[in-house]
Design an enzyme around this catalytic site. Structure first.
Site, PDB file in Angstrom:
ATOM      1  N   LYS A  23       1.004  -1.253  -0.072  1.00  6.48           N
ATOM      2  CA  LYS A  23       0.030   0.188   0.087  1.00  6.48           C
ATOM      3  C   LYS A  23       0.767   1.002   0.056  1.00  6.48           C
ATOM      4  O   LYS A  23       0.731   2.178  -0.776  1.00  6.48           O
ATOM      5  CB  LYS A  23      -0.940   0.078   1.259  1.00  6.48           C
ATOM      6  CG  LYS A  23      -1.976   1.201   1.383  1.00  6.48           C
ATOM      7  CD  LYS A  23      -2.962   0.967   2.229  1.00  6.48           C
ATOM      8  CE  LYS A  23      -2.876   1.017   3.788  1.00  6.48           C
ATOM      9  NZ  LYS A  23      -2.581   2.294   4.216  1.00  6.48           N
ATOM     10  N   ARG A  28       2.910   5.832  -3.293  1.00  3.11           N
ATOM     11  CA  ARG A  28       4.200   6.716  -3.830  1.00  3.11           C
ATOM     12  C   ARG A  28       4.532   6.714  -5.086  1.00  3.11           C
ATOM     13  O   ARG A  28       4.948   7.528  -5.807  1.00  3.11           O
ATOM     14  CB  ARG A  28       5.293   6.324  -2.771  1.00  3.11           C
ATOM     15  CG  ARG A  28       5.132   6.962  -1.245  1.00  3.11           C
ATOM     16  CD  ARG A  28       6.129   5.918  -0.282  1.00  3.11           C
ATOM     17  NE  ARG A  28       6.224   6.478   0.943  1.00  3.11           N
ATOM     18  CZ  ARG A  28       5.419   6.257   1.822  1.00  3.11           C
ATOM     19  NH1 ARG A  28       4.184   5.509   1.693  1.00  3.11           N
ATOM     20  NH2 ARG A  28       5.390   6.698   3.105  1.00  3.11           N
ATOM     21  N   ARG A 124      -8.378  12.387  12.518  1.00  5.63           N
ATOM     22  CA  ARG A 124      -7.254  12.107  12.687  1.00  5.63           C
ATOM     23  C   ARG A 124      -6.471  13.350  12.809  1.00  5.63           C
ATOM     24  O   ARG A 124      -6.605  14.211  11.848  1.00  5.63           O
ATOM     25  CB  ARG A 124      -6.541  11.079  11.644  1.00  5.63           C
ATOM     26  CG  ARG A 124      -7.277   9.644  12.001  1.00  5.63           C
ATOM     27  CD  ARG A 124      -7.047   8.782  10.984  1.00  5.63           C
ATOM     28  NE  ARG A 124      -5.586   8.358  11.053  1.00  5.63           N
ATOM     29  CZ  ARG A 124      -4.852   7.666  10.210  1.00  5.63           C
ATOM     30  NH1 ARG A 124      -5.476   7.052   9.139  1.00  5.63           N
ATOM     31  NH2 ARG A 124      -3.605   7.478  10.379  1.00  5.63           N
ATOM     32  N   SER A 171       7.303   8.999  12.279  1.00  3.50           N
ATOM     33  CA  SER A 171       6.194   8.778  11.453  1.00  3.50           C
ATOM     34  C   SER A 171       6.648   9.078   9.927  1.00  3.50           C
ATOM     35  O   SER A 171       7.168   9.996   9.760  1.00  3.50           O
ATOM     36  CB  SER A 171       4.899   9.973  11.545  1.00  3.50           C
ATOM     37  OG  SER A 171       4.169  10.012  10.386  1.00  3.50           O
ATOM     38  N   ASP A 320       1.794  -1.106  11.791  1.00  2.00           N
ATOM     39  CA  ASP A 320       0.397  -1.594  11.419  1.00  2.00           C
ATOM     40  C   ASP A 320       0.160  -2.931  11.748  1.00  2.00           C
ATOM     41  O   ASP A 320      -1.065  -3.549  11.715  1.00  2.00           O
ATOM     42  CB  ASP A 320       0.203  -1.262   9.882  1.00  2.00           C
ATOM     43  CG  ASP A 320       0.367   0.027   9.331  1.00  2.00           C
ATOM     44  OD1 ASP A 320       0.013   0.830  10.300  1.00  2.00           O
ATOM     45  OD2 ASP A 320       0.866   0.397   8.353  1.00  2.00           O
ATOM     46  N   LYS A 347      -4.702   5.862  14.841  1.00  2.00           N
ATOM     47  CA  LYS A 347      -4.841   5.297  13.482  1.00  2.00           C
ATOM     48  C   LYS A 347      -6.257   5.341  12.939  1.00  2.00           C
ATOM     49  O   LYS A 347      -7.081   6.219  13.301  1.00  2.00           O
ATOM     50  CB  LYS A 347      -4.469   3.833  13.482  1.00  2.00           C
ATOM     51  CG  LYS A 347      -2.577   3.596  13.885  1.00  2.00           C
ATOM     52  CD  LYS A 347      -2.017   4.164  12.735  1.00  2.00           C
ATOM     53  CE  LYS A 347      -0.488   4.407  12.866  1.00  2.00           C
ATOM     54  NZ  LYS A 347       0.334   5.280  11.956  1.00  2.00           N
ATOM     55  N   ARG A 351      -6.827   2.032  18.048  1.00  2.00           N
ATOM     56  CA  ARG A 351      -6.483   0.529  17.899  1.00  2.00           C
ATOM     57  C   ARG A 351      -6.416  -0.145  19.289  1.00  2.00           C
ATOM     58  O   ARG A 351      -6.471  -1.395  19.343  1.00  2.00           O
ATOM     59  CB  ARG A 351      -5.421   0.145  17.052  1.00  2.00           C
ATOM     60  CG  ARG A 351      -5.847   0.402  15.451  1.00  2.00           C
ATOM     61  CD  ARG A 351      -5.033  -0.162  14.311  1.00  2.00           C
ATOM     62  NE  ARG A 351      -5.410   0.073  12.958  1.00  2.00           N
ATOM     63  CZ  ARG A 351      -4.932   0.188  12.121  1.00  2.00           C
ATOM     64  NH1 ARG A 351      -3.652   0.024  11.863  1.00  2.00           N
ATOM     65  NH2 ARG A 351      -5.403   0.236  10.785  1.00  2.00           N
TER      66      ARG A 351
HETATM   67  C1  S3P Z   1       2.396   4.655   6.190  1.00  3.47           C
HETATM   68  C2  S3P Z   1       2.939   5.130   7.451  1.00  3.47           C
HETATM   69  C3  S3P Z   1       2.296   4.758   8.864  1.00  3.47           C
HETATM   70  C4  S3P Z   1       1.398   3.619   8.675  1.00  3.47           C
HETATM   71  C5  S3P Z   1       0.384   3.710   7.490  1.00  3.47           C
HETATM   72  C6  S3P Z   1       1.094   3.818   6.124  1.00  3.47           C
HETATM   73  C7  S3P Z   1       3.027   5.429   5.114  1.00  3.47           C
HETATM   74  O1  S3P Z   1       1.877   5.756   9.259  1.00  3.47           O
HETATM   75  O2  S3P Z   1       0.741   3.281   9.768  1.00  3.47           O
HETATM   76  O3  S3P Z   1      -0.551   2.756   7.182  1.00  3.47           O
HETATM   77  O4  S3P Z   1       2.586   4.891   3.870  1.00  3.47           O
HETATM   78  O5  S3P Z   1       4.075   6.026   5.104  1.00  3.47           O
HETATM   79  P1  S3P Z   1       2.766   6.757  10.274  1.00  3.47           P
HETATM   80  O6  S3P Z   1       3.878   6.902   9.403  1.00  3.47           O
HETATM   81  O7  S3P Z   1       1.791   8.077  10.456  1.00  3.47           O
HETATM   82  O8  S3P Z   1       2.937   6.039  11.367  1.00  3.47           O
END
Ligand code: S3P
Length: 432
Positions: A23, A28, A124, A171, A320, A347, A351
């Site tokens: 995903k 990206r 969020r 993050s 995740d 999230k 969760r």
């Molecule tokens: C993601 C980063 C994560 C993840 C999300 C996808 C990404 O979030 O939980 O499902 O694609 O950069 P955070 O970076 O905010 O923890």
């Protein structure tokens, strides 16, 4: 919003399963391809609701995205400075990645963009992205103290300026938003992470010819003249989707599953480390590189698991996967203690509360903490009706808990489409 009943497995899980596209990488791939000026053929794209939100947003910004088939796209961008003012409100749906990364890409543009999303995304926090982008000079206005959807990005008189930003939370979404804004900023843009988070943005930017300096937790770049798009981009399989099968095959006695084409980028493999620490029997075979990312096949054989402890330093590498790991912990001997995981509260749903409430309903023995969970293994599960909170990873975790236990009825089960549209079909195939 359908309910789904999963029966307790009557036999071991056996056979092979090809893991669908990642995903994070799928998002990206479309975003960066849309900033190039030559066509990019993307394969093994994840055709999930979240990734299609990104496709919708990029199309609204003028990129040509042709869907050749479910997993194959052709993207033609208009160059690094070729995004067009959208004629509609941009809808990120359920996708935090679409929203946060695109805020970074749109903050430096010379047009207004307005974002909306679904009910979950409206709750969020976006302040974590608005703050550093604001320090770069961006003008972003939101609801409720400016941190929530709907959000408007207003063009600035001056170009954004590169900053050095010490991130308070690890993050990848925040890091990526800043780096994407940095593609258009004056001077150097640097982010410093408390712990390493997934590095797909950095790797893919390098694949598009951008010089990214990566030194432990410090990542920096300066605006390139253009992106040099690769003709082909292959998305690796998503370890976050594989995680449900890693856990299910570990805890359903006598199972043996071969998971094919799993991305094993080390910023994502915390789930493998933790399951192995719990005594899981996982063999990583056929390691190779695919589209600049490491991938492998993983053979998982059932074994008796035992409890473990893990905390803040590994959380970004498995953030995740905690709902799936919590299922493993319910079937393990002894306690599993998870700390430093406060991010779980922001999230798709909270969760920590969701795991506590729904897995307790199934008979699990769980304590919820402010920033983690204590799961007392071996309590034995019963059949129950459980709620997904419309959170895809909760629904899939409930499904494997029911499969390994005595069954489950999942309310609002369709949300798996967000990240793994074929999940139930695979489950049916493996259990028929
Ligand atoms: C993601 C980063 C994560 C993840 C999300 C996808 C990404 O979030 O939980 O499902 O694609 O950069 P955070 O970076 O905010 O923890």
């Amino acid at each position: 919003m359908g309910n789904r009943i999963i029966q307790g497995a009557k036999q071991p899980l056996k056979g092979e399963l090809t893991i669908p596209g990642d995903k994070s990488v799928s998002h990206r791939s479309v975003m960066l391809a849309a900033l190039g000026d030559t066509p990019v053929h993307i394969t093994n794209f994840l055709p999930s609701a979240d990734c299609l939100s990104t496709v919708g947003v990029m199309r609204a910004l003028g990129a040509k995205v042709d869907i050749i088939n479910d997993t194959e796209l052709m993207v033609q961008g208009n160059g690094l400075h070729g995004l067009k003012e959208p004629e509609t409100i941009l809808n990120a749906g359920n996708s935090g990645t679409t929203l946060r990364l695109m805020m970074g890409m749109l903050a430096p543009q010379s047009f207004v963009s307005v974002f909306t999303g679904d009910a979950s995304l409206h709750k969020r926090p976006m302040g974590r992205v608005i703050k550093p982008l604001g320090e770069m000079g961006a003008n972003i206005v939101g609801r409720a103290e400016n941190t929530k959807l709907p959000i408007t990005i207003v063009p600035t008189e001056e170009p954004l300026k590169g900053i050095t930003y010490v991130m308070p939370v690890a993050s990848a979404q925040v890091k990526s938003a800043i780096l994407l804004a940095g593609l258009f900023a004056e001077g150097e843009t640097t982010v410093i992470e408390p712990y390493p988070s997934r590095n797909h943005t950095e790797l893919m930017l390098e694949g598009f010819g951008v010089q990214v300096n990566r030194d432990e937790n410090r990542i920096s770049l300066t605006a390139p003249e253009k992106l040099i798009a690769p003709a082909e981009l292959i998305v690796p399989g998503d370890i976050s989707s594989a995680a449900f099968w890693l856990v299910a095959a570990s805890i359903i006695p006598d199972s043996e599953l071969l998971l094919k084409n799993v991305g094993i980028n080390e910023t994502r493999t915390g789930v493998i480390d933790v399951l192995r620490a719990m005594g899981a029997d996982l063999s990583i075979i056929n390691e190779r590189k695919s589209g600049g990312e490491p991938v492998a096949d993983i053979l998982v054989k059932a074994s008796q698991l035992h409890g473990t402890s893990f905390g803040a330093d590994i959380i970004p590498r498995l953030v995740d996967e905690i709902p799936a790991i919590a299922v493993a912990a319910m079937f393990a001997d002894g306690d599993t203690v998870i700390t430093g995981a406060g991010e779980l509260r922001v999230k798709e749903t909270d969760r920590i509360d969701a795991i506590y409430a729904q897995f307790s309903q199934l008979g699990g023995s769980i304590e919820a903490k402010e920033d983690g969970l204590i799961i007392h293994g071996g309590s034995g599960l019963n059949m129950a009706k459980c709620f997904s909170y419309d959170d895809h990873r909760m629904a899939m975790s409930l499904a494997i808990a029911g499969l390994a236990g005595k069954g489950v009825e999942i309310e609002q089960a369709d949300c798996v489409d967000i990240s793994y549209p074929t999940f139930y079909a695979e489950l049916d195939r493996l259990t028929k």
